[in-house]
Design a protein around this motif. Structure first.
Motif, PDB file in Angstrom:
ATOM      1  N   GLN A  65      54.954  35.766  41.475  1.00  0.00           N
ATOM      2  CA  GLN A  65      53.948  36.949  40.953  1.00  0.00           C
ATOM      3  C   GLN A  65      53.738  36.123  39.681  1.00  0.00           C
ATOM      4  OE1 GLN A  65      53.544  40.606  42.501  1.00  0.00           O
ATOM      5  NE2 GLN A  65      51.064  40.239  43.400  1.00  0.00           N
TER       6      GLN A  65
ATOM      7  N   LEU B 145      51.875  32.801  37.823  1.00  0.00           N
ATOM      8  CA  LEU B 145      50.683  32.985  38.325  1.00  0.00           C
ATOM      9  C   LEU B 145      49.378  33.200  37.641  1.00  0.00           C
ATOM     10  CD1 LEU B 145      51.640  32.993  42.569  1.00  0.00           C
ATOM     11  CD2 LEU B 145      51.407  31.052  40.865  1.00  0.00           C
ATOM     12  N   ARG B 146      48.599  32.955  37.008  1.00  0.00           N
ATOM     13  CA  ARG B 146      47.375  33.168  35.861  1.00  0.00           C
ATOM     14  C   ARG B 146      46.293  32.877  36.976  1.00  0.00           C
ATOM     15  NH1 ARG B 146      50.440  36.988  35.792  1.00  0.00           N
ATOM     16  NH2 ARG B 146      50.726  37.990  33.849  1.00  0.00           N
TER      17      ARG B 146
ATOM     18  N   GLU C   8      42.031  30.591  39.743  1.00  0.00           N
ATOM     19  CA  GLU C   8      42.675  29.145  40.891  1.00  0.00           C
ATOM     20  C   GLU C   8      44.067  29.218  41.491  1.00  0.00           C
ATOM     21  OE1 GLU C   8      44.264  28.400  36.441  1.00  0.00           O
ATOM     22  OE2 GLU C   8      42.246  29.147  37.410  1.00  0.00           O
ATOM     23  N   GLN C   9      44.291  30.116  40.747  1.00  0.00           N
ATOM     24  CA  GLN C   9      45.932  31.187  41.631  1.00  0.00           C
ATOM     25  C   GLN C   9      46.238  31.832  41.987  1.00  0.00           C
ATOM     26  OE1 GLN C   9      48.638  29.524  38.235  1.00  0.00           O
ATOM     27  NE2 GLN C   9      49.615  28.577  39.746  1.00  0.00           N
TER      28      GLN C   9
ATOM     29  N   ARG D 223      44.668  33.210  45.073  1.00  0.00           N
ATOM     30  CA  ARG D 223      45.368  33.232  46.384  1.00  0.00           C
ATOM     31  C   ARG D 223      46.326  33.253  47.060  1.00  0.00           C
ATOM     32  NH1 ARG D 223      43.360  29.524  51.706  1.00  0.00           N
ATOM     33  NH2 ARG D 223      44.198  30.898  52.120  1.00  0.00           N
ATOM     34  N   GLU D 224      47.755  32.180  45.839  1.00  0.00           N
ATOM     35  CA  GLU D 224      49.000  32.092  45.432  1.00  0.00           C
ATOM     36  C   GLU D 224      49.843  33.128  45.381  1.00  0.00           C
ATOM     37  OE1 GLU D 224      52.364  28.917  44.304  1.00  0.00           O
ATOM     38  OE2 GLU D 224      50.641  28.480  43.592  1.00  0.00           O
ATOM     39  N   PHE D 225      48.829  34.000  44.550  1.00  0.00           N
ATOM     40  CA  PHE D 225      49.217  35.059  43.821  1.00  0.00           C
ATOM     41  C   PHE D 225      48.812  36.444  44.859  1.00  0.00           C
ATOM     42  CE2 PHE D 225      47.876  39.333  41.167  1.00  0.00           C
ATOM     43  CZ  PHE D 225      48.910  39.599  40.872  1.00  0.00           C
TER      44      PHE D 225
END
Length: 217
Positions: A118, A121-122, A125-126, A128-130
């Motif tokens: 986590q 991820l910043r 754009e990220q 959802r992955e976060f």
């Protein structure tokens, strides 16, 4: 003689159900939209029949609304739904913390690994992955409680959790950093073996998320 059993491929309905949950219902941008059955069918390579079957299942879970002559509608989450989601999460996660600590087996390594993913991820754009790793962080704790039915119940919240989490991250400046700090506090409490502190850290985290979401609902 040993008979080899090959894995059974998921049916068209199962594929459609999983696809819709992960790619439509977990996406805040889809809120307030009708699902285009043909578009989904084309994307996963099935007919519209399994898409409709999947939508009936999702409607039974109250994840979509079936509107006569219009189709499946992805309704925005209401304040009541958000509050109930956070209440249910708190009940499950506090119980899992208490159970794993009572056995001396909190899943610290798995939760730490999710938190580190986590932290890398910043940005929007990220997001959802976060939030997907956010869910993983919490689900590692729940899965470690040893109650399979409770784990399945919690996994059933995934689409709602991700949708709500992405909205929260987008809505509040600095929310990503705050989430990481709140997760770190949960980990420290679990590592200390203090069930009360772990429950308090979980409550603080969920209450902060709830405040952000209610401000946007």
């Amino acid at each position: 003689m040993c008979t080899r059993r090959w894995p059974v491929a998921p049916s068209g309905r199962e594929r459609a159900y999983a696809f819709l949950k992960e790619n439509y219902l977990a996406d805040p941008d889809r809120q307030g939209e009708f699902i285009n059955e043909q578009e989904v069918a084309d994307r996963i390579g099935v007919s519209r029949t399994p898409i409709r079957e999947a939508l009936f299942l999702l409607a039974a879970e109250e994840l979509v609304q079936l509107i006569p002559k219009r189709g499946a509608y992805v309704a925005p989450m209401t304040g009541r739904e958000i509050g109930e989601l956070m209440e249910l999460r708190g009940m499950v996660e506090r119980h899992a913390a208490e159970r794993t600590l009572a056995r001396g087996e909190p899943p610290l390594a798995a939760m730490r690994a999710a938190l580190e993913k986590q932290a890398g991820l910043r940005g929007a754009e990220q997001a959802r992955e976060f939030i997907a790793w956010d869910h993983r962080f919490h689900s590692e704790l729940v899965a470690a409680n040893g109650n399979e039915m409770l784990t399945k119940l919690y996994d059933g919240l995934r689409a709602r959790q991700i949708r709500a989490g992405v909205v929260a991250v987008f809505s509040a400046t600095g929310r990503q950093d705050a989430v990481l700090d709140e997760h770190e506090r949960i980990l420290r409490a679990l590592a200390s073996g203090d069930a009360a502190a772990a429950a308090a850290a979980i409550d603080t985290h969920l209450e902060a998320t709830l405040r952000v979401l209610l401000d946007t609902a």
